[in-house]
Design a protein around this motif. Sequence first.
Motif, mmCIF file in Angstrom:
data_model
loop_
_atom_site.group_PDB
_atom_site.id
_atom_site.type_symbol
_atom_site.label_atom_id
_atom_site.label_comp_id
_atom_site.label_asym_id
_atom_site.label_seq_id
_atom_site.Cartn_x
_atom_site.Cartn_y
_atom_site.Cartn_z
ATOM 1 N N ALA A 62 58.425 34.414 24.973
ATOM 2 C CA ALA A 62 56.873 34.544 24.400
ATOM 3 C C ALA A 62 57.236 34.920 22.859
ATOM 4 C CB ALA A 62 56.143 35.643 25.022
ATOM 5 N N THR A 112 57.943 35.642 28.767
ATOM 6 C CA THR A 112 56.346 35.765 29.244
ATOM 7 C C THR A 112 56.279 36.479 30.419
ATOM 8 O OG1 THR A 112 56.771 33.515 30.440
ATOM 9 C CG2 THR A 112 55.997 33.320 28.104
ATOM 10 N N TRP A 113 54.977 36.497 30.845
ATOM 11 C CA TRP A 113 54.650 37.576 32.071
ATOM 12 C C TRP A 113 55.128 36.535 33.105
ATOM 13 C CZ3 TRP A 113 53.608 42.425 31.737
ATOM 14 C CH2 TRP A 113 52.876 42.967 30.756
ATOM 15 N N LYS A 162 57.873 41.766 32.477
ATOM 16 C CA LYS A 162 58.032 41.115 31.205
ATOM 17 C C LYS A 162 59.479 41.875 30.912
ATOM 18 C CE LYS A 162 55.827 40.435 26.647
ATOM 19 N NZ LYS A 162 55.625 39.210 26.988
ATOM 20 N N PRO A 214 45.376 42.414 30.682
ATOM 21 C CA PRO A 214 45.170 41.349 29.575
ATOM 22 C C PRO A 214 46.566 40.829 29.352
ATOM 23 C CG PRO A 214 43.710 43.123 29.049
ATOM 24 C CD PRO A 214 44.482 43.603 30.250
ATOM 25 N N ALA A 215 46.570 39.450 29.415
ATOM 26 C CA ALA A 215 48.079 38.911 29.165
ATOM 27 C C ALA A 215 48.230 39.124 27.461
ATOM 28 C CB ALA A 215 47.993 37.519 29.463
ATOM 29 N N SER A 216 47.259 38.973 26.613
ATOM 30 C CA SER A 216 47.545 38.986 25.380
ATOM 31 C C SER A 216 47.547 40.554 24.509
ATOM 32 C CB SER A 216 46.200 38.241 24.500
ATOM 33 O OG SER A 216 45.041 39.024 24.900
ATOM 34 N N ALA A 217 47.377 41.439 25.545
ATOM 35 C CA ALA A 217 47.686 42.848 24.886
ATOM 36 C C ALA A 217 49.162 42.945 24.741
ATOM 37 C CB ALA A 217 47.048 43.576 26.057
ATOM 38 N N PRO A 218 49.166 43.655 23.557
ATOM 39 C CA PRO A 218 50.477 43.885 23.026
ATOM 40 C C PRO A 218 51.434 45.087 24.196
ATOM 41 C CG PRO A 218 49.039 45.383 21.612
ATOM 42 C CD PRO A 218 48.214 44.112 22.493
#
Length: 391
Positions: free
Chosen positions: A127, A139-140, A152, A180-184
Amino acid sequence: MTKFTAGALLCAAVTTLGGCGIFGKDGYFRDRGDDYQLADSLPPLQMPPGVTAKHQEELYEVPQISGEVERGAFEVPRPQALSVNVGLDRVKIQKLGNRRWVLVNQPPDEVWPQLHYFLRSAGLQLAMSDAGAGTMETTWLTFGENPDTKDKYRLQVESGVQPDTTEIHVRHYSAALNAPASAPVDWPAQSSSPEREGWMIDEMSNALAADNSGAAASLVAQAIGGGKVKVQVMEPAGREPYIALGLGMNRAWATVAHALNTGAYRMHKEDADIGVFYVTYDTDRELSEEDSGWFSSWRSGKDDDKQAKAADAYSLQQVLANIDTSSSAEPRLFANLQGLGGAPNSNIPGYLVVLRGEGESIEVRIRNTRGQPLSRNKASELLMAIRQNLI
């Protein structure tokens, strides 16, 4: 012309030339070894209008010198030995407490592309990859035995303690599958799962050890971690030399302890609470360990470390009582320690190795058993012997 006459004329000619200023301090054939100290700095090149200059890093960085250096008084430091990494396994897993990391006997710019290849081969996508910071994040992904969570990994690549070595630190993070996948990611101080961290370390170390392709170095990874140097032998003008460690105290203490049990050193007493080692140093011991024949065993048995045996008879408290509290040497390494002075014994053999500092800035100094600084050359020699065996 006879040989005697020709020789006499030649001597006369040399004498005459010497008088004409060809030799000597101001002559043509003079020592120019210190001329570089008289060189001036040139202003940087100016780009013509309309052309944007591209930032270039210094290829040969000139260190800053504090204060004025008297001409002719500067002593060139001894270079790092070329054999520092001889005998070091190419890949090994190191451990300190509950921390584990991978040590590779190659520079970071060569290890970086190998890590990329390992992750691709393992089916792990990246990622984020930042060569300047030495950081990779996957990535996850999900593990079959835990379908309700996702995982991760972050790989932190750093220069090792020894030259041309690399440390790879692994951090694992686990989150709920519906997060959420986009969360830091707020990476924890320790991995969420030590077992999954260990899996990554084992898989990665095995892959790197099996990679004998000699992958090319990565240009973008030449300044991994901002070029941070973890170990330097410092020789400031007018002050005693010391080793500067860019490590936390626990790691610094462990690696110095290893060095003081290696080669010519023998450690007799230590106290991590006060940051002091009591050691002896004998180069004959180091030579005998390098040899493996019958003669070396016989030689090392003869008069085997009388100094070390004498040192074993002293406790650390007795050595501290031998310290000269009237010394005005700076820095005062032994300030606020209990039991100093009061029982001086100048016959106590060996040295005191002292660690001081905080955070990731630790300084290592060496003193005699009276707590007094050594000569500059001797201190540099002993510190370099420590530096070469740090891990």
